[in-house]
Structures are given as structure tokens and as C-alpha cells.
Write an enzyme that holds these catalytic residues in place. Sequence first.
Site, PDB file in Angstrom:
ATOM      1  N   LYS A   1      37.676  45.125  37.965  1.00 49.48           N
ATOM      2  CA  LYS A   1      38.522  43.913  38.829  1.00 49.48           C
ATOM      3  C   LYS A   1      38.452  42.684  38.073  1.00 49.48           C
ATOM      4  O   LYS A   1      39.390  41.736  38.430  1.00 49.48           O
ATOM      5  CB  LYS A   1      38.031  44.136  40.160  1.00 49.48           C
ATOM      6  CG  LYS A   1      38.728  45.310  41.049  1.00 49.48           C
ATOM      7  CD  LYS A   1      40.092  45.759  40.895  1.00 49.48           C
ATOM      8  CE  LYS A   1      40.414  46.369  41.885  1.00 49.48           C
ATOM      9  NZ  LYS A   1      42.021  47.146  41.486  1.00 49.48           N
TER      10      LYS A   1
ATOM     11  N   TYR B   1      33.256  48.973  39.250  1.00 52.51           N
ATOM     12  CA  TYR B   1      34.688  48.477  40.014  1.00 52.51           C
ATOM     13  C   TYR B   1      34.822  47.023  39.907  1.00 52.51           C
ATOM     14  O   TYR B   1      35.773  46.342  39.588  1.00 52.51           O
ATOM     15  CB  TYR B   1      34.559  48.687  41.588  1.00 52.51           C
ATOM     16  CG  TYR B   1      35.633  48.278  42.454  1.00 52.51           C
ATOM     17  CD1 TYR B   1      36.854  48.910  42.270  1.00 52.51           C
ATOM     18  CD2 TYR B   1      35.640  47.204  43.361  1.00 52.51           C
ATOM     19  CE1 TYR B   1      37.875  48.546  43.372  1.00 52.51           C
ATOM     20  CE2 TYR B   1      36.624  46.744  44.020  1.00 52.51           C
ATOM     21  CZ  TYR B   1      37.736  47.633  44.052  1.00 52.51           C
ATOM     22  OH  TYR B   1      38.893  47.039  44.918  1.00 52.51           O
TER      23      TYR B   1
END
Length: 276
Positions: A168, A164
Amino acid sequence: MKKLEGKVALVTGSGRGIGRSVALKLAADGARVVVNDLDAAPAEEVVAEIRAAGGEAVACVGSVTAVDFADRFVKTAVDNYGGIDIIVNNAGYTWDNVIQKMSDEQWYAIIDCHLTAPFRILRAAYPVISAAAKAEAAEGRVVHRKVVNISSIAAAGNAGQTNYSTAKSGILGMTKTLSKEWGRHKVNVNAVAFGHIETRMTQALAGDASKTVNIEGREIKVGIQQAAMDASKMACPLGRPGTPDEAAGAVYMFCIPESDFVSGQVLVCGGGVGTV
């Protein structure tokens, strides 16, 4: 006149949570919205809510990671509303583990959702946006279009979220690069990095209970233990998580004419917590 009157907005993951609030906010200010969700029911509910309030919306159901999704998403906007003015790449979820226990499936699922899908959507939208921009330039008109990519304060690194955090931080590179490539077409490309926003993915868990959501056949654990929730509130200068409507407000600021000379920027929406 409403600030987004007649604009066409595409919002991924807008059947629930932050995306739903974004879709409703843009529609309330006049935008015609293409609503997306994995499942038909929540997408159609948001479409119905927008129409009931006097707005215009249509659903494009399906996974943003599907190979044909980007072209279908763009086609839905063009076929129904004739163009594209705003793209919000919001769809996403977390599937956490420390790196030594993270499978290839976990890695690619999150990278594909948060990074590959926005890439494909923006690539598919380019011919529509560039053609419209060239036509407007020939007429002597300046029309700004908006791309808002969703990032997170986890882009700065967060234990247990290699997939993640990587995705991101990658979307920030995409944002800054596209702001340079698409500036000539009068497209503002920015990102919003969220801190702790209360959604079904970040709900407080009672005791040792665990909750899951089904995402493309996978049962993904969601929620935050109460102790971690309390610590998050204490660390936040505002003393609480944000709401989906507050998160939508940060996205909205990048969609309105007041941001026409803002591009390649990252806005942290975290109540005073986090930098990227």
C-alpha cells in the site's frame, strides 16, 4: 447530463464491498462499467444491478494476479465500449502475520494483488489511452482520463502487515510516478487511502469466533475482534467505521471533471484517522 455520461470505467474487485459501491456509483452517474471479481456470481450480480437501473456494464471474471488478466481486462473494455476513461485499482485483501512468521507465499500473494496487478493493468491500458489522447490532441480537444489507485492508512506502517503495508505504500509511489509520466496525455492519477471501512474483510467477530474467505484456494482469516473494533471507534473522531458507499464517494471525487487539475495526490478516507 450526468458527469460521467459515456465514460468507460474499469473497476477491479467490484463484485463485493467497496468495489461494488464504486461500480454502482460510477454507473449511476453515467459510466459504462467493466466489473471484475474472482467469482462469476457476484460480478454478474453487480452487472445485473447496473443494467436494471438503466446503466451499462459487462463482467470480466478472474484473478487480477493472473498473468493474462490485464490484457483481458483492457480488451473487455475496448471490445465492448471502444476505449478507457477511468481505471480504479481496487481489488485486494489482507493476509497478516508478523514478519518472522510470514511465508514467501503470504508476501508475494499480497504484493502481487495490490502492486503487481495494478502495474500490469496500467501498462496494458497505456497503448489505448495514449492513442486516444493523441487523436484528441490532433483534433484540438482536451479529454481528461482518470486513474484511482487504492491505498490504505496502513501504508504508514501497521504491525502484523509487512506485506500489506509495503504494497500500500508502493502503490503511492506508482501513483505519483504515473501522474508525471501520463500528465502529457491528460490523465489524472491519484490515490485514496482508506481507514477502517466496514466490509466482509473487517467485520466484527463475536467472542473467539473466527471467519475465513476463500481466495484462490486459500482460506484467509478475516474480521476484527470486538475489543479492537471498539478501540477503532474510540480512536476515530467520527466515532465509527466508514461504509462502502462512503468509501466509493472518495473514489468518485477523483473521477469527475471537478478533479481535472488534481493529480499525484493521496486522499485519506478515514473519518479523521490516519495519514500517509
